[in-house]
Design a protein around this motif. Structure first.
Motif, PDB file in Angstrom:
ATOM      1  N   HIS A 141      -8.038  -3.356   1.929  1.00 24.76           N
ATOM      2  CA  HIS A 141      -7.351  -2.451   2.943  1.00 24.76           C
ATOM      3  C   HIS A 141      -7.684  -0.893   2.476  1.00 24.76           C
ATOM      4  O   HIS A 141      -7.826  -0.303   3.245  1.00 24.76           O
ATOM      5  CB  HIS A 141      -5.835  -2.906   2.594  1.00 24.76           C
ATOM      6  CG  HIS A 141      -5.073  -1.821   3.475  1.00 24.76           C
ATOM      7  ND1 HIS A 141      -4.659  -1.497   4.699  1.00 24.76           N
ATOM      8  CD2 HIS A 141      -4.342  -0.696   2.816  1.00 24.76           C
ATOM      9  CE1 HIS A 141      -3.938  -0.673   4.989  1.00 24.76           C
ATOM     10  NE2 HIS A 141      -3.894  -0.242   3.910  1.00 24.76           N
TER      11      HIS A 141
ATOM     12  N   CYS B 265       0.891  -1.057  -0.026  1.00 21.99           N
ATOM     13  CA  CYS B 265      -0.019  -0.011  -0.047  1.00 21.99           C
ATOM     14  C   CYS B 265       0.804   1.305   0.096  1.00 21.99           C
ATOM     15  O   CYS B 265       1.463   1.284   0.954  1.00 21.99           O
ATOM     16  CB  CYS B 265      -0.941   0.053   1.270  1.00 21.99           C
ATOM     17  SG  CYS B 265      -2.020   1.591   1.355  1.00 21.99           S
TER      18      CYS B 265
ATOM     19  N   VAL C  32      -0.435   4.143  -0.105  1.00 15.29           N
ATOM     20  CA  VAL C  32      -1.236   5.486   0.631  1.00 15.29           C
ATOM     21  C   VAL C  32      -0.566   5.446   2.131  1.00 15.29           C
ATOM     22  O   VAL C  32      -0.495   6.456   2.447  1.00 15.29           O
ATOM     23  CB  VAL C  32      -2.572   5.035   0.757  1.00 15.29           C
ATOM     24  CG1 VAL C  32      -3.176   6.186   1.290  1.00 15.29           C
ATOM     25  CG2 VAL C  32      -3.009   4.972  -1.055  1.00 15.29           C
ATOM     26  N   CYS C  33      -0.428   4.529   2.695  1.00 15.61           N
ATOM     27  CA  CYS C  33       0.089   4.300   4.086  1.00 15.61           C
ATOM     28  C   CYS C  33       1.602   5.007   4.068  1.00 15.61           C
ATOM     29  O   CYS C  33       2.318   5.246   3.173  1.00 15.61           O
ATOM     30  CB  CYS C  33       0.216   2.965   4.553  1.00 15.61           C
ATOM     31  SG  CYS C  33      -1.196   2.151   5.066  1.00 15.61           S
TER      32      CYS C  33
ATOM     33  N   HIS D  39      -8.430   3.297   4.438  1.00 18.54           N
ATOM     34  CA  HIS D  39      -8.266   4.510   3.521  1.00 18.54           C
ATOM     35  C   HIS D  39      -9.755   5.320   3.114  1.00 18.54           C
ATOM     36  O   HIS D  39      -9.663   6.484   2.487  1.00 18.54           O
ATOM     37  CB  HIS D  39      -7.277   4.681   2.415  1.00 18.54           C
ATOM     38  CG  HIS D  39      -6.130   4.173   3.080  1.00 18.54           C
ATOM     39  ND1 HIS D  39      -5.248   4.765   3.884  1.00 18.54           N
ATOM     40  CD2 HIS D  39      -5.234   2.845   2.608  1.00 18.54           C
ATOM     41  CE1 HIS D  39      -4.059   4.285   4.040  1.00 18.54           C
ATOM     42  NE2 HIS D  39      -3.869   3.077   3.199  1.00 18.54           N
TER      43      HIS D  39
HETATM   44 ZN   LIG Z   1      -2.698   1.649   3.442  1.00 18.99          ZN
END
Ligand SMILES: [Zn+2]
Length: 122
Positions: free
Chosen positions: A96, A64, A66-67, A101
């Motif tokens: 996830h 991921c 975005v994390c 998110h």
């Molecule tokens: Zn994430």
């Protein structure tokens, strides 16, 4: 791995030769839409992810993006949801993205998923 929403481009094109495939949820580093996905549709996605899962081996680890760096989630593989002649191809990471998110998949896909789910549960 980023693929534009509903693009016929897929992560593993050889798996979808001659199929009308559309990628959903291959976000890369950005969440394109935030919103609440109806719980029964998340349940539907979980059902189909168990039923139509395709591992892509150890090379297919998706991270991921975005994390925050340092605590990034990872997942493996993809699953397919076929409805009305179209194969939607989704990464397992989509759960996830939705749960952590707040990702909202494209309306066209959610509508197809809802029709399929209602149709197959009768
Ligand atoms: Zn994430």
């Amino acid at each position: 791995m980023h693929i534009p929403e509903l693009s016929p481009e897929t992560y593993r094109p050889s798996m979808h030769a001659g199929i009308d495939a559309r990628s959903v949820g291959w976000l890369g580093g950005e969440v394109p839409r935030v919103g609440q996905v109806a719980l029964d549709l998340v349940e539907a996605m979980r059902h189909y992810s168990a039923k139509c899962y395709h591992s892509d081996g150890y090379r297919g680890v998706h991270t991921c993006e975005v994390c925050n760096k340092g605590k990034r989630a990872t997942s493996h593989g993809e699953f397919w949801i076929e409805w009305d002649g179209i194969r939607y191809v989704l990464p397992m990471m989509i759960f996830h993205y939705i749960e952590v998110h707040g990702y909202l998949p494209p309306a066209e896909f959610l509508a197809a998923l809802q029709r399929k789910w209602l149709n197959e549960r009768q």
